[in-house]
Write an enzyme that holds these catalytic residues in place. Sequence first.
Site, PDB file in Angstrom:
ATOM      1  N   ARG A  17     -11.553  -4.849  23.188  1.00  0.00           N
ATOM      2  CA  ARG A  17     -11.709  -5.177  21.758  1.00  0.00           C
ATOM      3  C   ARG A  17     -12.509  -6.468  21.544  1.00  0.00           C
ATOM      4  O   ARG A  17     -12.225  -7.260  20.644  1.00  0.00           O
ATOM      5  CB  ARG A  17     -10.339  -5.280  21.077  1.00  0.00           C
ATOM      6  CG  ARG A  17      -9.670  -3.927  20.894  1.00  0.00           C
ATOM      7  CD  ARG A  17      -8.340  -4.049  20.179  1.00  0.00           C
ATOM      8  NE  ARG A  17      -7.388  -4.815  20.966  1.00  0.00           N
ATOM      9  CZ  ARG A  17      -6.287  -5.379  20.477  1.00  0.00           C
ATOM     10  NH1 ARG A  17      -6.010  -5.274  19.190  1.00  0.00           N
ATOM     11  NH2 ARG A  17      -5.467  -6.035  21.258  1.00  0.00           N
ATOM     12  N   LYS A 122     -11.677   7.621   4.206  1.00  0.00           N
ATOM     13  CA  LYS A 122     -11.623   8.295   5.501  1.00  0.00           C
ATOM     14  C   LYS A 122     -12.935   8.987   5.849  1.00  0.00           C
ATOM     15  O   LYS A 122     -13.522   9.667   5.015  1.00  0.00           O
ATOM     16  CB  LYS A 122     -10.569   9.395   5.422  1.00  0.00           C
ATOM     17  CG  LYS A 122      -9.282   9.120   6.117  1.00  0.00           C
ATOM     18  CD  LYS A 122      -8.265  10.174   5.688  1.00  0.00           C
ATOM     19  CE  LYS A 122      -8.301  11.399   6.579  1.00  0.00           C
ATOM     20  NZ  LYS A 122      -7.730  11.157   7.908  1.00  0.00           N
ATOM     21  N   ILE A 441      10.720  -0.310   0.078  1.00  0.00           N
ATOM     22  CA  ILE A 441      10.234   0.835   0.863  1.00  0.00           C
ATOM     23  C   ILE A 441      10.660   0.765   2.327  1.00  0.00           C
ATOM     24  O   ILE A 441      10.568   1.751   3.053  1.00  0.00           O
ATOM     25  CB  ILE A 441       8.699   0.953   0.725  1.00  0.00           C
ATOM     26  CG1 ILE A 441       8.318   1.040  -0.755  1.00  0.00           C
ATOM     27  CG2 ILE A 441       8.149   2.166   1.457  1.00  0.00           C
ATOM     28  CD1 ILE A 441       8.957   2.183  -1.524  1.00  0.00           C
ATOM     29  N   SER A 443      10.261  -2.115   5.052  1.00  0.00           N
ATOM     30  CA  SER A 443      10.084  -3.317   5.869  1.00  0.00           C
ATOM     31  C   SER A 443      10.138  -4.575   5.009  1.00  0.00           C
ATOM     32  O   SER A 443       9.717  -4.577   3.854  1.00  0.00           O
ATOM     33  CB  SER A 443       8.759  -3.250   6.626  1.00  0.00           C
ATOM     34  OG  SER A 443       7.699  -3.050   5.736  1.00  0.00           O
ATOM     35  N   HIS A 651       8.637   8.734   1.424  1.00  0.00           N
ATOM     36  CA  HIS A 651       7.684   7.753   0.902  1.00  0.00           C
ATOM     37  C   HIS A 651       6.273   8.122   1.348  1.00  0.00           C
ATOM     38  O   HIS A 651       6.065   8.519   2.496  1.00  0.00           O
ATOM     39  CB  HIS A 651       8.039   6.351   1.387  1.00  0.00           C
ATOM     40  CG  HIS A 651       6.915   5.385   1.200  1.00  0.00           C
ATOM     41  ND1 HIS A 651       6.523   4.942  -0.043  1.00  0.00           N
ATOM     42  CD2 HIS A 651       6.055   4.821   2.080  1.00  0.00           C
ATOM     43  CE1 HIS A 651       5.485   4.140   0.104  1.00  0.00           C
ATOM     44  NE2 HIS A 651       5.173   4.049   1.376  1.00  0.00           N
ATOM     45  N   CYS A 653       2.163   6.629   1.038  1.00  0.00           N
ATOM     46  CA  CYS A 653       1.395   5.444   0.644  1.00  0.00           C
ATOM     47  C   CYS A 653       0.135   5.801  -0.112  1.00  0.00           C
ATOM     48  O   CYS A 653      -0.931   5.321   0.242  1.00  0.00           O
ATOM     49  CB  CYS A 653       0.901   4.669   1.833  1.00  0.00           C
ATOM     50  SG  CYS A 653       2.077   4.356   3.054  1.00  0.00           S
ATOM     51  N   HIS A 704      -0.468  -5.043  -1.269  1.00  0.00           N
ATOM     52  CA  HIS A 704      -1.661  -5.425  -0.514  1.00  0.00           C
ATOM     53  C   HIS A 704      -2.160  -6.803  -0.944  1.00  0.00           C
ATOM     54  O   HIS A 704      -3.011  -7.387  -0.310  1.00  0.00           O
ATOM     55  CB  HIS A 704      -2.776  -4.398  -0.719  1.00  0.00           C
ATOM     56  CG  HIS A 704      -2.341  -3.007  -0.375  1.00  0.00           C
ATOM     57  ND1 HIS A 704      -2.175  -2.593   0.919  1.00  0.00           N
ATOM     58  CD2 HIS A 704      -2.007  -1.954  -1.143  1.00  0.00           C
ATOM     59  CE1 HIS A 704      -1.768  -1.338   0.926  1.00  0.00           C
ATOM     60  NE2 HIS A 704      -1.655  -0.930  -0.310  1.00  0.00           N
ATOM     61  N   CYS A 736       4.779  -0.109  -1.293  1.00  0.00           N
ATOM     62  CA  CYS A 736       4.932   0.200   0.129  1.00  0.00           C
ATOM     63  C   CYS A 736       5.794  -0.883   0.771  1.00  0.00           C
ATOM     64  O   CYS A 736       6.371  -1.718   0.065  1.00  0.00           O
ATOM     65  CB  CYS A 736       3.546   0.293   0.784  1.00  0.00           C
ATOM     66  SG  CYS A 736       3.580   1.007   2.445  1.00  0.00           S
TER      67      CYS A 736
END
Length: 763
Positions: A17, A122, A441, A443, A651, A653, A704, A736
């Site tokens: 990477r 996508k 949601i 976490s 759920h 997203c 976000h 989320c």
Amino acid sequence: MMITTHNLGFPRIGAKRELKFALEAYWKGQSSLEDLKQVGKSLRQGNWALQSNLDLVPVGDFAFYDQVLDMSFTLGNLPARVQDFHGDPLDNYFRVARGRSAQAGEDHVQCCGGVAAGEMTKWFDTNYHYIVPEFTAKTQFKLDATRLLEQLAEAKAQPIKAKPVIIGPVTYLAIGKAKDDSDRLALLPQLLNVYTELLETLAAQGVEWVQIDEPILVTELDAQWQHAFNLAYHQLKSSRVKLLVATYFGQLADNQYLAANLPVAGLHVDAINARSEIVPLINQLPAHKVLSIGVINGRNIWKTDLNATLDWLEPIAERLGERLWLAPSCSLLHVPVDLDSEVKLESEIKSWLAFAKQKLEELQVLATALNHGRDAVKVALAVNQAAVDARRSSKRVHNPQVKAALQTLTPQLGQRQSAYQHRASKQAALLQLPQYPTTTIGSFPQTAEIRQARRQFKAGEIDHAAYQAAMKAEIERSVREQEALGLDVLVHGEAERNDMVEYFGEQLEGYAFSQFGWVQSYGSRCVKPPILFGDISRPKAMTVEWIKYAQSLTNKPMKGMLTGPVTILNWSFVRDDQPRAVSCYQVALAIREEVLDLEKAGIRVIQIDEAALREGLPLRKSQWKEYLNWAVESFRITANGVQDETQIHTHMCYSEFNDIIASIAEMDADVITIETSRSDMELLDAFDHFKYPNEIGPGVYDIHSPNIPTQAHIVQLMQKAAERIPAERLWVNPDCGLKTRQWTEVLPALSNMVAAAKTLRAA
Ligand code: GLN
Ligand code: ZN
């Protein structure tokens, strides 16, 4: 006979990477643009060196962020908002890719200040995301071939024959968006002039072949778009370079005649996804044309069965002679770089795999066998055969118990005991929730301490007990915070989970994990999909102890938190020796056991996330139904074995449900939470029109963004939601999970959310 080998594209992120780290260092101001460009250069050189055995090597497939954005810059199609930029073009490129907020005291604020990022979506049916080209009726294209010419000049210094790779004009228009709703195809004549100029520029450099990617040919095209293909390639045929039109990811189907007869020198097709089309295609192909057959799967990590491939290829090679080219099915962008980096992977499993570098070696073996006979590569073929046979018969892969369980699947398995209305009243009596119940949601922030504890545990610096204790402390912290906030249905916060798929994969039998199996998702972001290699089973409960502990800390209902089978499947490298549906059912049965164990442990609300259900939709609408059937059935098998009193949540997203709403309803979850805050609730229209029968939690908090939503804004959003969905069926929750946020952001946001719910109840 000599056939030609080539490659459509190579992963650019680097085996370790390198590009990711170079990009992120540059963006943080820790290194110079020169440093970054140098890393790009050495990655290209390394990649070409790895491909130097091929007859033609791709050039221009390297992108600092995204190959589609590269194409937009090559075509001079920059959004108006960045056209006045004064700095280095690469910086401007990053502005479009990532957006940039204006900085106080900046020079050039009007021209070089803050800009919104380009939209990302996508790339066909892959997990790669590209920056969507933007068009308006006024779009003017203007060639800027600098990047391609630089890379071509670099390639000339290498002992390779370069084949520039560009995105074709029709695909480029088709995957973009007209911001003013104008007709994109009206731009085609002007666009073609720039492509003509580009091809001439390449011809002037002595380029013989250009690969021009038109993957849109594997999707359903109406007459207008089919016509655009003819128009485009009739104009481009006068160019001095030879064009190889590349299609991949699927079947040509209705576009087969069109593709075969475009006035170009060659066509590349995906023989992994469209094997059955190849022979009919050869019958249609004009006799002067090259046919490049993609015989090595560019989307998975399995070794190719080389002998079987040769059995199929030899008669074709006989027929096509030198007109046959061989390549991977698509760009290798979608697979990790080098299996040799994997030193921890069990050697048995490793022997079944091939990453990008190994796939090109396979290609070489195939070409040699076709050119000089199989005897010329006897050893390589024997080694390959042994690996393929071993995998086929391995006890690690085949578990008779799992196969037997799969034989017993019945529709009853996915059927709740009673219809929603009936169970809803039982659940209401048991859970005693207020109107507009609040929840999150799953976490909570993955703090530095959590990550450090995980790192130390993995490195053996702390023992299991110390790790458990650290995670339990985090769980307790989230429970206390949620109680203080006054949320109605609590979560344990997922502190113990690194990733929502990996966490389950690590505990399921039939999964393996690589160390460096990274695949670019977008920009500098990579994912490391787990490898689903065998029949899936669950040796023991995976989440029950954590959830039981969390529930023991509170009298409020605690949600059991699981990842659904479709999402686990769609975010993994999966088996190629059985249909995806079969693997999915196996995962479904394993997670179903977990659901039932949670219920037995007294958990009354269980959430099963299907974040990636939509992502798995096939490219062609005609195939959606088949996918949705098994995907929905897998969810039903997982979720619906519970008692009426147990409340199932799911759920997702995203919020585009228009075209799949009936399938979502068939899942029959009692509650679905979705992402809606940025769409102003308009996306709830799908649920409204369909009269979606169960409960919905439309996200009211954009997780976000670090911004804290106000109470008034949340009330407003929920009022809009209530215009569409009866209030009795609405929940209040964020879009989320909150794992990427800070506690300092989460607490005030959730506090406003709970206050908003109270206001709504009082109204
Ligand atoms: N339960 C998960 C979380 O909260 C869901 C994540 C997702 O949908 N991507 O993090
Ligand atoms: Zn989500």
